[in-house]
Design an enzyme around this catalytic site. Structure first.
Site, mmCIF file in Angstrom:
data_model
loop_
_atom_site.group_PDB
_atom_site.id
_atom_site.type_symbol
_atom_site.label_atom_id
_atom_site.label_comp_id
_atom_site.label_asym_id
_atom_site.label_seq_id
_atom_site.Cartn_x
_atom_site.Cartn_y
_atom_site.Cartn_z
ATOM 1 N N ASP A 240 0.803 -1.221 0.000
ATOM 2 C CA ASP A 240 0.000 0.000 0.000
ATOM 3 C C ASP A 240 0.839 1.276 0.000
ATOM 4 O O ASP A 240 0.276 2.376 -0.005
ATOM 5 C CB ASP A 240 -0.962 -0.010 1.195
ATOM 6 C CG ASP A 240 -2.107 -0.974 0.946
ATOM 7 O OD1 ASP A 240 -2.506 -1.105 -0.226
ATOM 8 O OD2 ASP A 240 -2.594 -1.603 1.907
ATOM 9 N N ASP B 74 -6.610 -5.035 -5.106
ATOM 10 C CA ASP B 74 -6.305 -3.656 -4.727
ATOM 11 C C ASP B 74 -4.893 -3.245 -5.158
ATOM 12 O O ASP B 74 -4.605 -2.073 -5.399
ATOM 13 C CB ASP B 74 -6.403 -3.473 -3.200
ATOM 14 C CG ASP B 74 -7.524 -4.249 -2.543
ATOM 15 O OD1 ASP B 74 -7.887 -5.322 -3.059
ATOM 16 O OD2 ASP B 74 -8.020 -3.805 -1.505
HETATM 17 N N1 GLY Z 1 -7.327 -1.800 0.090
HETATM 18 C C1 GLY Z 1 -8.295 -2.116 1.056
HETATM 19 C C2 GLY Z 1 -9.702 -1.796 0.721
HETATM 20 O O1 GLY Z 1 -10.074 -1.505 -0.375
HETATM 21 O O2 GLY Z 1 -10.504 -1.840 1.639
#
Ligand code: GLY
Length: 390
Positions: A110, A177
């Site tokens: 992330d 994601d």
């Molecule tokens: N990346 C985590 C979410 O979309 O909740």
């Protein structure tokens, strides 16, 4: 407290205007941005020193440290709204700088979300600033390049992917994601790592109908051990934000390849996004904002709606004159719904968040029907991408 009440009263007077019946999209953007500017300053007044906003629940702000995957979104909202030398710009710098420390410690995939929405946005602002300070330019570029190196360090060539998480019982988990984190590599790092990740994900994450699984677990040799959901309703259902990340991620990759002149890769990535877009256009509800999972009919997710609107508008950019307008109509529908009183906060309420009604992690019963920083960030981004001149 008195300061907050005064602020709330002023903000309500200043921008409590309702949408006129035949509001143009330009007027809608102005109305939303006015609310957003008030909310962004209000949010700063609620935040304890050194904390990042996470959500607002039971009348209380919930905050995090910079390690939370969303730490860049509030700075990104501030950068979106700032003008040279104004309060919002000062707040943007103040809330962005602490994130530089992410490059000095172990992070996960992330880092792309965290740095692109904060330092990445700052870098774009600097690019358009005529008398920019060379030392600031150097520092911002260095943070982004270091972050991109960290992200590339999570790539395993045998798997052909960047590892998402370091917790859990999986061997090598990759969540959809992760497509969003690739923009950091495309702009500031090793593009071939991003391309390989997107090509592998394309092969293993998607179903025949164009929708995607949330998580794929890989063996050391790159074979697939399993496909499942973590944040969606079931392994076979379409988790709304997962579809949104996939749509945006592949549309972003297609646009980057197109501007680099890589026509074949651009078409490859475009096809993934376009197939998913077609599915979404057939499955989104009348008002455009999906429930948190496409198999469910309770709890809308404004964040998924906002990210889908961005993805549709990016695909439209990619197609240019060839676009048939279907995605644009849906994006407008989503934006009009999000700008309605049902979703748009009254200034001085909602803990300074712009939108209500998002879902973070329903299976965990966490962040259900609450404001979230990424809903706000991508809502403003979609309003920035919208083609007003058409
Ligand atoms: N990346 C985590 C979410 O979309 O909740």
């Amino acid at each position: 407290m008195k300061r907050l009440l005064l602020f709330a009263a002023f903000a309500t007077l200043a921008c409590g205007a309702r949408a006129p019946r035949t509001e143009t999209m330009e007027q809608l953007r102005e109305r939303v941005f006015q609310v957003a500017r008030h909310q962004a300053v209000f949010m700063d007044s609620l935040l304890p020193e050194g904390r990042c906003p996470k959500t607002f629940q039971d009348g209380e702000p919930v905050t995090s440290d910079i390690g939370w995957w969303c730490s860049g979104f509030y700075p990104g909202v501030l950068w979106t709204l700032a003008s040279p030398g104004d309060t919002l710009e000062r707040l943007a710098v103040r809330h962005t700088l602490p994130l530089a420390r992410l490059t000095e410690r172990k992070t996960d995939h992330d880092i792309g979300f965290q740095l692109m929405s904060s330092f990445g946005y700052w870098n774009i602002v600097l690019y358009y600033t005529p008398d920019r300070d060379p030392e600031t330019v150097r520092m911002v570029g260095s943070v982004l390049r270091k972050g991109a190196e960290q992200l590339a360090g999570r790539f395993d060539p045998a798997v052909g992917c960047i590892r998402s998480w370091d917790f859990g019982d999986w061997n090598f988990p990759v969540i959809i994601d992760n497509m969003m984190n690739l923009e950091l590599l495309m702009d500031y790092g090793d593009r071939s790592v991003a391309e390989t990740h997107a090509l592998t994900t394309m092969k293993n994450h998607f179903r025949e109908d164009g929708t995607c699984f949330h998580l794929v677990d890989y063996a050391d040799d790159g074979s697939v051990l399993g496909r499942q959901t973590v944040q969606g309703f079931s392994d076979e259902s379409a988790w709304a934000r997962g579809q949104a990340w996939a749509l945006y991620g592949y549309a972003m990759m297609a646009l980057k390849e197109k501007s680099a002149g890589n026509r074949e890769l651009a078409k490859t990535f475009y096809d993934v996004a376009a197939k998913l877009e077609n599915w979404l256009l057939g499955h989104l509800p009348e008002d455009g904002v999906p429930y948190w999972d496409f198999s469910q009919t309770e709890y809308k997710d404004a964040s998924a709606g906002a990210v889908i609107a961005c993805g549709l508008l990016k695909l439209r950019q990619f197609r240019g004159a060839e676009d048939d307008g279907r995605g644009l109509i849906m994006a407008e529908r989503i934006l009009r719904t999000l700008a309605s009183p049902e979703y748009l906060a009254e200034p001085g309420t909602n803990g300074g968040f712009i939108l209500k009604h998002s879902v973070g992690h329903l299976p965990n019963r966490s962040e259900v029907d609450v404001p979230l920083t990424y809903a706000d960030y991508y809502f403003l981004e979609a309003l920035t991408l919208y083609p007003y001149a058409d």
